[in-house]
Design an enzyme around this catalytic site. Structure first.
Site, PDB file in Angstrom:
ATOM      1  NE  ARG B 199      -0.805   0.210   4.486  1.00 23.11           N
ATOM      2  CZ  ARG B 199      -0.240  -0.803   5.695  1.00 23.11           C
ATOM      3  NH1 ARG B 199      -0.199  -2.391   4.947  1.00 23.11           N
ATOM      4  NH2 ARG B 199       0.354  -0.493   6.570  1.00 23.11           N
ATOM      5  N   GLY B 220       5.988  -2.237  -5.223  1.00 21.42           N
ATOM      6  CA  GLY B 220       6.202  -1.358  -3.896  1.00 21.42           C
ATOM      7  C   GLY B 220       5.270  -0.236  -3.781  1.00 21.42           C
ATOM      8  CG  HIS B 221       6.232   2.923  -0.240  1.00 25.21           C
ATOM      9  ND1 HIS B 221       7.516   1.334  -0.479  1.00 25.21           N
ATOM     10  CD2 HIS B 221       6.647   3.098  -0.359  1.00 25.21           C
ATOM     11  CE1 HIS B 221       8.081   2.678  -0.647  1.00 25.21           C
ATOM     12  NE2 HIS B 221       7.633   3.425  -0.142  1.00 25.21           N
ATOM     13  CG  ASN B 222       3.690   5.538  -2.358  1.00 29.38           C
ATOM     14  OD1 ASN B 222       3.414   4.459  -1.175  1.00 29.38           O
ATOM     15  ND2 ASN B 222       3.225   7.394  -2.031  1.00 29.38           N
ATOM     16  CB  SER B 240       7.430   6.685  -5.877  1.00 31.94           C
ATOM     17  OG  SER B 240       7.275   6.589  -4.673  1.00 31.94           O
TER      18      SER B 240
END
Lengths: 307, 307, 307
Positions: B199, B220-222, B240
């Site tokens: 998340r 991965g996150h973002n 990201s």
């Protein structure tokens, strides 16, 4: 919830003298009067001050930039670190000390005070887990594993699985080498989702204090991982290798067996270390397959283009 | 079971005028009179017609090839697509709308109509899942995840896990950066076995409508993944990063953080994209580590051999 | 527990004439009078004889080295293999024949005599599993899977999952190609933690007798893996590829679809095989991406440095 005065105290800053309280950290967009945000450069400081945040943690070296006198600013040495610190203090550890009724706990298992065991977790006979650990949904911990305090294991991780060691017979068939050793996970280690760590064959696999491991990482039997090592997603470390304290491994790194990654060495994403190889140099960056110093790797790339 | 006339209708073909019914799609070897097979070239058309299949979906451009008058042939624009369409219509969605008694459903979870939750699945508090989803055995969905309609999650996948973001303290220790964002999985996404998707940290991770993700993938996150993106097995996408609509990622691709893979870009298996890199070109194929246009990659390989 | 005389018999050695009994195999450090250790060269023989072990399995070619007359030595052709053999005999198979109450067993599942099914395991309808298998915690076996005798499946592995095959529609959307085939796992296969193996689309995926697969490996739909193949961690094999008998695949190997890895071929860690490629040569070692004979790979590396 905490008074702004308290927040300043947590991060070792002087009291900004602002009344009021905060309840959460947040990004700029959804910040409200009770939110804490952070700024590491002039651009993010401008965004932070334009937001509705009640507290802006900002790097002290920005003092003198725009709106330096905004009463919401708390100047700190490292705003990102301060932000993480405040988040942790505001939120607490984020779990409760209990064992979910669907968890399967073997015989002779020892669970330390304050430890949470999530739904569907399987902990085999004789495992010892320390205090204040968070073992999330569906993780599996095999017999022969010892886990320290404040360890976090994300969902689906498998700790202490049987190593991949075989001997070959005369007719080409494989027989498993005994995999009866153990796995020791020291304090403050955090392990990602669906990661697998094998226990030792005759000896032990060890993950050092404070080391953080991302998702889908594989660590083979008899590896020794030092303290405060970072291991990004999908990296694989073959049996009997050593990664020393403070090393940083990018994603999809591959390390052969019986290799050594020295103290503080940095391996770029996708780097490959051959079996038996020893790489040293605190803070030195290695790249490529086979991994070589970054400068050398870049030269190789350039040379390839020159002809 | 369906009349052959209906099958033709499903795939937009004219009625072959054949009586009879079919019950399944199949390969050539085990096809019977009630089976549907398909042919994309002359070789497979010969095999199809030699089989016992009751219906042969064949690419219209083959008309005029051998046995064109076989009454079993249904001519279509894209026989492979027609075959998949018929399979879907004959079989239905292949699951029933229920929650297995061994699933663990948190508080405040919303499950849409027609959604199936398999054995051992864990859905944490507050998760919202849309209609007609199929969440297979032992998948885990963390709090903070929102799932659209008709989403399929294969066994062991972990959605919404904590991102791998840390800040380093002065004595070398790591402190987790807050990972309190959310994960949004849009409609018609399909996610492979033991895949992990983190998340957002403060914001969100998003998987766009119609995107298909294979086994053991890490996101991965973002990250923001666009619509109708294909991501093959063991690919890893760091935090990201952005993958735009219609991109195709081969297996074991590695993408650094804050990178952009543009609309319709094709990354060959094992390609590596550096952090911060932006790659563009609808339908353009990139290969190698670091990823470069296929033509350039092949030149590099050739140059290496010339000396 | 076994008499030393028996141990000698198990490994085809002559009776050393030593009275006494042993209970376990062990490393040198924690060996006691009832432990069996092994030595493959002069250095390990010295360590073995310095230990407290009651039996030392030693390679016969070391006869004549130091302390050859130590009554604890049992001379064998391959001490490592003998050690694994003794371990297996002393320990037995290490599990009991039962089904854990938290396992979910579908309708029509057949479990052979002596098979163990661990906690949280999910076995879908109609699966057949042979004799003396060990299915560990939280493994998932989908419908359409057939498993032979003496198969070991480590925690979290997913067998028979839906393959990653799609057809693209005119507006860029993907529709799943039917994945209704099966997965056959032959006798004596061992499968690592969190590994995923997809079933066939229309035909079958097959894992040959005696093959050993490490953790986090992915095997796509319709692959045929031969007998006594070794596949190290995080290797990925795309759909419809063939790996022939006795091949050895290092960690993080990537194999495209419809490729062939010939009998006895050795792929070094991280090697990449392109889609459709055929590689042959019993005992020949291939390295790099794209994989090429080791000698050629080393030449390429050297050439890169020369300019």
């Amino acid at each position: 919830m905490a008074a702004i005065r308290e927040v300043a105290e947590w991060v070792g800053a002087s009291d900004p003298g602002t009344a009021g309280e905060v309840i959460e950290v947040s990004g700029f967009d959804n910040a409200g009067a009770e939110s804490v945000v952070f700024a590491v450069d002039e651009a993010t400081l401008a965004l932070a001050l334009a937001s509705k945040a009640g507290v802006v943690l900002a790097n002290a070296r920005l003092r003198g930039a725009e709106s330096p006198s905004d009463p919401r600013i708390v100047w700190v040495r490292d705003a990102r670190y301060a932000f993480a610190t405040v988040a942790r203090r505001l939120k607490g550890r984020g779990f409760v000390a209990d064992v979910h009724p669907t968890a399967v706990i073997g015989e002779g298992v020892v669970l330390g005070e304050g430890t949470h065991v999530g739904p569907g977790v399987v902990i085999e006979d004789g495992v010892a887990i320390g205090k204040d650990c968070n073992i999330l949904a569906r993780a599996v911990v095999y017999s022969g594993t010892v886990i320290g305090d404040r360890v976090v294991v994300q969902a689906g991780a498998v700790l202490g699985s049987t190593g991949f060691g075989y001997v070959r017979g005369e007719s080409g068939e494989y027989l498993m080498f005994p995999q009866q050793g153990r796995l020791v996970v020291e304090d403050d280690v955090e392990i990602g989702a669906n990661t697998t760590i094998d226990r030792g064959a005759l000896g032990e696999t060890r993950i050092g204090q404070g080391t953080k491991i991302d998702n889908l990482v594989h660590i083979g039997h008899n590896c020794t991982i030092g303290k405060n090592v970072m291991i990004a997603a999908q990296t694989g470390i073959s049996g009997s290798s050593v990664v020393e304290d403070g090393a940083i491994l990018g994603g999809q790194v591959g390390i052969g067996d019986h290799a050594t990654v020295g103290r503080g060495v940095i391996l770029g994403g996708g780097a490959g270390v051959l079996s038996g190889k020893k790489m040293h140099g605190e803070g030195e960056v290695f790249w490529g397959r086979p991994a070589r110093p970054l400068r050398e790797y870049l030269k190789d790339l350039a040379r390839l283009k020159k002809r």
